[in-house]
Design a protein around this motif. Structure first.
Motif, PDB file in Angstrom:
ATOM      1  N   ASN A   1       0.806  -1.208   0.000  1.00 15.09           N
ATOM      2  CA  ASN A   1       0.000   0.000   0.000  1.00 15.09           C
ATOM      3  C   ASN A   1       0.845   1.267   0.000  1.00 15.09           C
ATOM      4  OD1 ASN A   1      -2.431  -1.323  -0.042  1.00 15.09           O
ATOM      5  ND2 ASN A   1      -2.615  -1.433   2.191  1.00 15.09           N
TER       6      ASN A   1
ATOM      7  N   SER B   1       2.274   1.764  -3.341  1.00 13.96           N
ATOM      8  CA  SER B   1       1.215   2.249  -4.228  1.00 13.96           C
ATOM      9  C   SER B   1       1.002   3.744  -4.049  1.00 13.96           C
ATOM     10  CB  SER B   1      -0.083   1.486  -3.944  1.00 13.96           C
ATOM     11  OG  SER B   1      -1.132   2.008  -4.720  1.00 13.96           O
ATOM     12  N   SER B   2       1.011   4.202  -2.801  1.00 16.22           N
ATOM     13  CA  SER B   2       0.822   5.627  -2.531  1.00 16.22           C
ATOM     14  C   SER B   2       1.971   6.454  -3.091  1.00 16.22           C
ATOM     15  CB  SER B   2       0.695   5.868  -1.023  1.00 16.22           C
ATOM     16  OG  SER B   2      -0.482   5.264  -0.532  1.00 16.22           O
TER      17      SER B   2
ATOM     18  N   GLU C   1       2.279   4.889   6.279  1.00 16.49           N
ATOM     19  CA  GLU C   1       1.308   4.472   5.259  1.00 16.49           C
ATOM     20  C   GLU C   1      -0.009   5.238   5.372  1.00 16.49           C
ATOM     21  OE1 GLU C   1      -1.148   0.441   3.946  1.00 16.49           O
ATOM     22  OE2 GLU C   1       0.670   0.272   5.151  1.00 16.49           O
ATOM     23  N   ASN C   2      -0.555   5.353   6.578  1.00 12.17           N
ATOM     24  CA  ASN C   2      -1.833   6.036   6.767  1.00 12.17           C
ATOM     25  C   ASN C   2      -1.736   7.513   6.431  1.00 12.17           C
ATOM     26  OD1 ASN C   2      -3.186   3.719   7.610  1.00 12.17           O
ATOM     27  ND2 ASN C   2      -2.656   4.049   9.779  1.00 12.17           N
TER      28      ASN C   2
ATOM     29  N   GLN D   1      -1.641   7.911   2.612  1.00 16.33           N
ATOM     30  CA  GLN D   1      -2.953   7.729   1.999  1.00 16.33           C
ATOM     31  C   GLN D   1      -3.842   8.951   2.252  1.00 16.33           C
ATOM     32  OE1 GLN D   1      -4.546   4.026   3.438  1.00 16.33           O
ATOM     33  NE2 GLN D   1      -3.166   2.782   2.181  1.00 16.33           N
TER      34      GLN D   1
ATOM     35  N   LYS E   1      -5.432  11.541  -0.663  1.00 14.79           N
ATOM     36  CA  LYS E   1      -6.855  11.850  -0.778  1.00 14.79           C
ATOM     37  C   LYS E   1      -7.081  13.357  -0.894  1.00 14.79           C
ATOM     38  CE  LYS E   1      -8.773   7.835   1.643  1.00 14.79           C
ATOM     39  NZ  LYS E   1      -9.524   7.367   2.833  1.00 14.79           N
TER      40      LYS E   1
END
Length: 452
Positions: free
Chosen positions: A3, A6-7, A44-45, A48, A52
């Motif tokens: 993830n 991906s970000s 990671e958070n 993301q 957004k």
């Protein structure tokens, strides 16, 4: 771990799409190496969340605005009745909505709408014969709601014509009177009014009318005043209720336009239902022939038959008023932005909207059952009174919250809700106040009459 890669890949793609001129302009505003170092240190958070915020947002398709949340109309109506409902809705939205605020503000009536209303063929909807459609009471209630959903004044004008005036003749008139008046009234070629309330007598109409009628041979001489009489300034016939001085019973009379001894003054400065033309009627030795006395209206119990029927319609009007306020407010909150996003996304606003919808849905389900009882000939005074009490009370709450979520714009006519807020006050009072209707229900459930 996939993830975060991906970000990073999405971030790289985003930066790659920026041209050199944009990068040069950005470098003058921020320290790019420092920004990239900070970016690489995010977990990671955080990555993301950042993506957004910076990625272009897709257009969000919002739910349709629908005040019938439980789809009661879809379930209850036949195809032809559903088509009629939508036909009336289209008329109200196309012909009435564009002009209603202007006429409401001027306290004038849009007479050009009367021939267009006639084309809908919905006047005297539930009556059999005399050119009337013979539909169900449920259908009549739904159409009253559809009218009030756009404008309660037009709905009230229609209710006086189709319900109070025509209903008095249909329920209490002789066959000759029905033949003379009802076909023309059904086509709006004859406009009717209903004169019960007086300057000093509202709730006490059952036994306290001061307007008197004295029979002399084949004529009756009527004296007194009537107040708050809708359509009275331009009606062709007015149903006047008066106390017979000989037997002290309430009787009804068909007073024709131009009859000597009757004068009408338009009431001014109303804050609600401003399109409705209410009149103060003065009767001075007004002479009416016995043939123009409603032949089956011999006491207030007969008058109450008309009020029972139309009180159910007022409950439906309250539903329409609340629905119009709710739908306008919901649409507003979806487009009105504060702090960078629509106010419909805020928790407190959603809470107001849900409370409004809860009240509206409860009102609708109550009125559906009320109309079913009416269609089954099971309707009693207390049934209609309970609906009038509950719906007019809850409508006040709905329009108040609609005005609240709209802030200052809620008091401007252009946003429509202000008109519903004002008109709800008239619905709350006419066809019996909350207190009087509560006493009717109270008498039914306790066995004791608390009327003075």
């Amino acid at each position: 771990m996939s993830n975060i890669f991906s970000s990073i890949k999405r971030a790289y793609t985003l930066f790659k799409s920026v041209d050199l001129a944009q990068l040069d302009a950005l470098s003058k505003k921020v320290d790019l190496p420092k920004v990239m170092a900070s970016f690489s240190a995010l977990d990671e958070n955080q990555l993301q969340g950042l993506m957004k915020m910076v990625e272009p947002r897709k257009h969000k398709e919002l739910p349709a605005i629908e005040g019938d949340f439980y789809h009661l109309g879809d379930e209850a109506l036949k195809d032809e009745d559903r088509a009629l409902q939508l036909k009336v809705r289209a008329f109200m939205e196309k012909e009435v909505q564009p002009i209603v605020n202007e006429y409401w503000n001027r306290a004038e009536f849009p007479f050009e709408l009367i021939p267009k209303l006639a084309e809908l063929n919905i006047c005297g909807l539930t009556y059999q014969g005399y050119g009337c459609p013979g539909k169900s009471n449920l259908m009549e209630g739904i159409l009253a709601m559809e009218m009030a959903r756009v404008d309660t004044s037009i709905s009230t004008f229609f209710g006086v014509q189709s319900g109070l005036a025509m209903g008095s003749i249909y329920l209490l008139g002789s066959e000759e009177q029905k033949q003379e008046w009802l076909p023309g009234m059904q086509q709006f070629k004859i406009i009717g009014a209903f004169g019960l309330t007086e300057p000093e007598v509202g709730s006490a109409a059952a036994g306290g009318l001061t307007t008197t009628a004295k029979r002399t041979g084949d004529t009756w001489v009527i004296n007194g005043q009537k107040k708050w009489i809708g359509n009275a300034t331009f009606s062709d016939v007015t149903i006047i209720w008066a106390r017979d001085v000989d037997d002290n019973e309430v009787k009804g009379f068909l007073v024709r336009k131009g009859t000597p001894g009757i004068s009408v003054e338009k009431m001014q400065d109303k804050m609600a239902l401003r399109i409705v033309q209410n009149g103060l009627i003065t009767l001075t030795n007004c002479t009416v022939h016995e043939s123009d006395r409603l032949q089956n209206a011999n006491s207030f119990k007969d008058t109450a038959k008309v009020l029972r029927m139309t009180r159910a319609g007022v409950a439906w009007q309250a539903v329409g008023c609340a629905r119009g306020a709710y739908e306008n407010a919901l649409a507003y909150t979806q487009t009105r932005k504060q702090f960078g996003k629509p106010i419909a996304s805020f928790q407190l606003v959603q809470n107001h909207l849900v409370e409004m919808l809860s009240n509206l849905t409860a009102m609708q389900t109550l009125c559906f059952r009320l109309s079913q009882l009416q269609d089954q000939n099971l309707l009693k005074d207390e049934h209609a009174s309970l609906a009038k009490v509950f719906c007019s009370l809850r409508t006040r709450d709905v329009v108040s919250k609609a005005r609240e979520v709209m802030g200052g714009n809620g008091i401007l006519l252009e946003y429509n809700v202000a008109r519903f807020v004002a008109d709800a006050e008239a619905i709350y009072s006419y066809e019996g106040t909350k207190e009087i209707n509560s006493l009717i229900v109270g008498r039914a459930i306790t066995g004791f009459s608390a009327f003075v």
